[in-house]
Design a protein around this motif. Sequence first.
Motif, PDB file in Angstrom:
ATOM      1  N   ASN A 155      -6.119   8.787   3.004  1.00 30.45           N
ATOM      2  CA  ASN A 155      -5.034   8.479   1.991  1.00 30.45           C
ATOM      3  C   ASN A 155      -4.108   7.567   2.659  1.00 30.45           C
ATOM      4  O   ASN A 155      -3.176   7.557   3.559  1.00 30.45           O
ATOM      5  N   VAL A 156      -4.544   6.372   2.301  1.00 33.26           N
ATOM      6  CA  VAL A 156      -3.885   5.007   2.891  1.00 33.26           C
ATOM      7  C   VAL A 156      -2.472   4.976   2.529  1.00 33.26           C
ATOM      8  O   VAL A 156      -1.490   4.307   3.292  1.00 33.26           O
ATOM      9  N   GLY A 157      -2.020   5.384   1.238  1.00 33.53           N
ATOM     10  CA  GLY A 157      -0.566   5.132   0.881  1.00 33.53           C
ATOM     11  C   GLY A 157       0.241   5.886   1.542  1.00 33.53           C
ATOM     12  O   GLY A 157       1.207   5.659   1.927  1.00 33.53           O
ATOM     13  N   LEU A 158      -0.209   7.361   1.929  1.00 32.29           N
ATOM     14  CA  LEU A 158       0.557   7.977   2.713  1.00 32.29           C
ATOM     15  C   LEU A 158       0.713   7.656   4.440  1.00 32.29           C
ATOM     16  O   LEU A 158       2.058   7.604   4.793  1.00 32.29           O
ATOM     17  N   GLN A 190     -10.012   0.563  -6.576  1.00 36.83           N
ATOM     18  CA  GLN A 190      -8.750  -0.133  -6.198  1.00 36.83           C
ATOM     19  C   GLN A 190      -7.453   0.551  -6.272  1.00 36.83           C
ATOM     20  O   GLN A 190      -7.376   1.614  -6.491  1.00 36.83           O
ATOM     21  N   PRO A 191      -6.441  -0.018  -5.398  1.00 34.64           N
ATOM     22  CA  PRO A 191      -5.224   0.870  -5.413  1.00 34.64           C
ATOM     23  C   PRO A 191      -4.577   1.162  -6.741  1.00 34.64           C
ATOM     24  O   PRO A 191      -4.641   0.266  -7.539  1.00 34.64           O
ATOM     25  N   GLU A 192      -3.960   2.259  -6.642  1.00 40.97           N
ATOM     26  CA  GLU A 192      -3.363   2.745  -8.051  1.00 40.97           C
ATOM     27  C   GLU A 192      -1.818   2.750  -7.558  1.00 40.97           C
ATOM     28  O   GLU A 192      -1.360   3.587  -6.879  1.00 40.97           O
ATOM     29  N   PHE A 193      -1.063   1.964  -8.315  1.00 37.89           N
ATOM     30  CA  PHE A 193       0.441   1.874  -8.192  1.00 37.89           C
ATOM     31  C   PHE A 193       0.869   3.407  -8.527  1.00 37.89           C
ATOM     32  O   PHE A 193       0.791   3.781  -9.656  1.00 37.89           O
ATOM     33  N   VAL A 194       1.598   3.924  -7.838  1.00 44.43           N
ATOM     34  CA  VAL A 194       2.237   5.220  -8.033  1.00 44.43           C
ATOM     35  C   VAL A 194       3.733   5.269  -7.661  1.00 44.43           C
ATOM     36  O   VAL A 194       4.425   6.393  -7.511  1.00 44.43           O
ATOM     37  N   GLY A 195       4.261   4.065  -7.284  1.00 40.60           N
ATOM     38  CA  GLY A 195       5.770   3.993  -6.928  1.00 40.60           C
ATOM     39  C   GLY A 195       6.133   4.766  -5.585  1.00 40.60           C
ATOM     40  O   GLY A 195       5.602   4.488  -4.496  1.00 40.60           O
ATOM     41  N   LEU A 196       7.223   5.274  -5.552  1.00 36.31           N
ATOM     42  CA  LEU A 196       7.869   5.944  -4.401  1.00 36.31           C
ATOM     43  C   LEU A 196       7.212   7.606  -4.161  1.00 36.31           C
ATOM     44  O   LEU A 196       7.701   8.307  -3.262  1.00 36.31           O
ATOM     45  N   LEU A 205       0.525  -1.184   0.150  1.00 37.15           N
ATOM     46  CA  LEU A 205       0.074   0.024   0.057  1.00 37.15           C
ATOM     47  C   LEU A 205       0.916   1.326  -0.173  1.00 37.15           C
ATOM     48  O   LEU A 205       0.245   2.169  -0.434  1.00 37.15           O
ATOM     49  N   ALA A 206       2.204   1.185   0.607  1.00 38.49           N
ATOM     50  CA  ALA A 206       3.028   2.415   0.640  1.00 38.49           C
ATOM     51  C   ALA A 206       3.625   2.762  -0.664  1.00 38.49           C
ATOM     52  O   ALA A 206       3.840   3.989  -1.126  1.00 38.49           O
ATOM     53  N   LEU A 207       3.404   1.971  -1.740  1.00 34.07           N
ATOM     54  CA  LEU A 207       3.383   2.082  -3.127  1.00 34.07           C
ATOM     55  C   LEU A 207       2.265   2.577  -4.074  1.00 34.07           C
ATOM     56  O   LEU A 207       2.472   2.630  -5.202  1.00 34.07           O
ATOM     57  N   CYS A 208       1.391   2.755  -3.414  1.00 34.84           N
ATOM     58  CA  CYS A 208      -0.095   2.760  -3.967  1.00 34.84           C
ATOM     59  C   CYS A 208      -0.828   4.022  -3.680  1.00 34.84           C
ATOM     60  O   CYS A 208      -0.614   4.516  -2.341  1.00 34.84           O
ATOM     61  N   ARG A 209      -1.674   4.617  -4.352  1.00 31.74           N
ATOM     62  CA  ARG A 209      -2.735   5.598  -3.755  1.00 31.74           C
ATOM     63  C   ARG A 209      -4.064   5.120  -3.865  1.00 31.74           C
ATOM     64  O   ARG A 209      -4.540   4.541  -4.727  1.00 31.74           O
ATOM     65  N   TRP A 210      -4.761   5.132  -2.690  1.00 26.91           N
ATOM     66  CA  TRP A 210      -6.152   4.468  -2.449  1.00 26.91           C
ATOM     67  C   TRP A 210      -6.729   5.257  -1.279  1.00 26.91           C
ATOM     68  O   TRP A 210      -6.290   5.462  -0.195  1.00 26.91           O
TER      69      TRP A 210
END
Length: 321
Positions: A287-290, A71-77, A59-64
């Motif tokens: 903002n689960v990714g953050l 669905q979680p969207e991959f955003v990298g770092l 999840l740290a690499l996604c935006r959700w």
Amino acid sequence: METTDSLPVAASAAHPAAGGARLRWRRRFQALKPYLFLLPALGLLCFWCYKPLVQTFSLALCRWTMVPGTQPEFVGLSNFVRLLSNKDFWPAVGNTVFYTVGMLPFSVGIPLFLAVATQDIDPRAKQVFRALFFIPMIMAPVATSTIFQWLCTPTTGLLNMLCAWLGVSELGTSFFTDPDLARWIILIISGWKMMGFSTILLSAALTSINGEYYEAARLDGAGAFRRFKDITLPMISSTVMLLVMMSILFSTQWTFAYIDVLTQGGPYGMSTNIYYLMYNFAFSDMNVGLSAAAAIMFMAVFGVIALALNRLNRKLVFFDN
């Protein structure tokens, strides 16, 4: 007759091989048995600890936003970059350091003094003091927060009235909305609650010290301070280091409930810490990714601190073998 006579011979020849196979399987099962007993605990550990940890990394690499149907969207770092540039991040880091350092006197210094001071008193009185010290530990954090909220009420709170009577401050001080006082009150409440736990551990460690050491030191003319420095501290060094490690690694978690109930991180973010900030990222900002990125970053930081404390523990701790 030759055929009938050869059957027992063949059977007797095959029997040792079958017995050897059974013996080998039995030995393998005996070697495997401890792991079978551990299997339920390992299964629960993997399901409740390691699985969420792997999910946090992903999840740290996604935006959700956790909105149903998304669905979680991959955003990298990019979450880590946004975290380091977030305006609330560095104040929360500073408060985390403040709570971590500020909890050490409450979790080690004051409990050590209380444990030593009550060690040689009457056994019945000692049990009473230990019970009084430990009672705050078993109180629910929400109940504790409610009590202190009442004590710190600006107009009718006991603490306000006492400060006004002593001339320290005027009646009407709002402790939880004052930027200079809010985090100090959170620290004092958290420290007061943890003192009993540390005092009980240190009292138990003091009880385990062989009294002959003190008798020999008295015969050699050692005073109370010298006995404390040369006998007491080395003998309880393992417990002291345990409390130091627990305080450094868990103090920000201990303050979470009081921040949530009393200040909600305010005023102006002056009382928040990194754990409460992670909570806000996930459940207020959605903002689960953050939030996961902050969790991974501080897991790494506290992991390094834990390794450093473990190495320091090996050098400083003395064991009476």
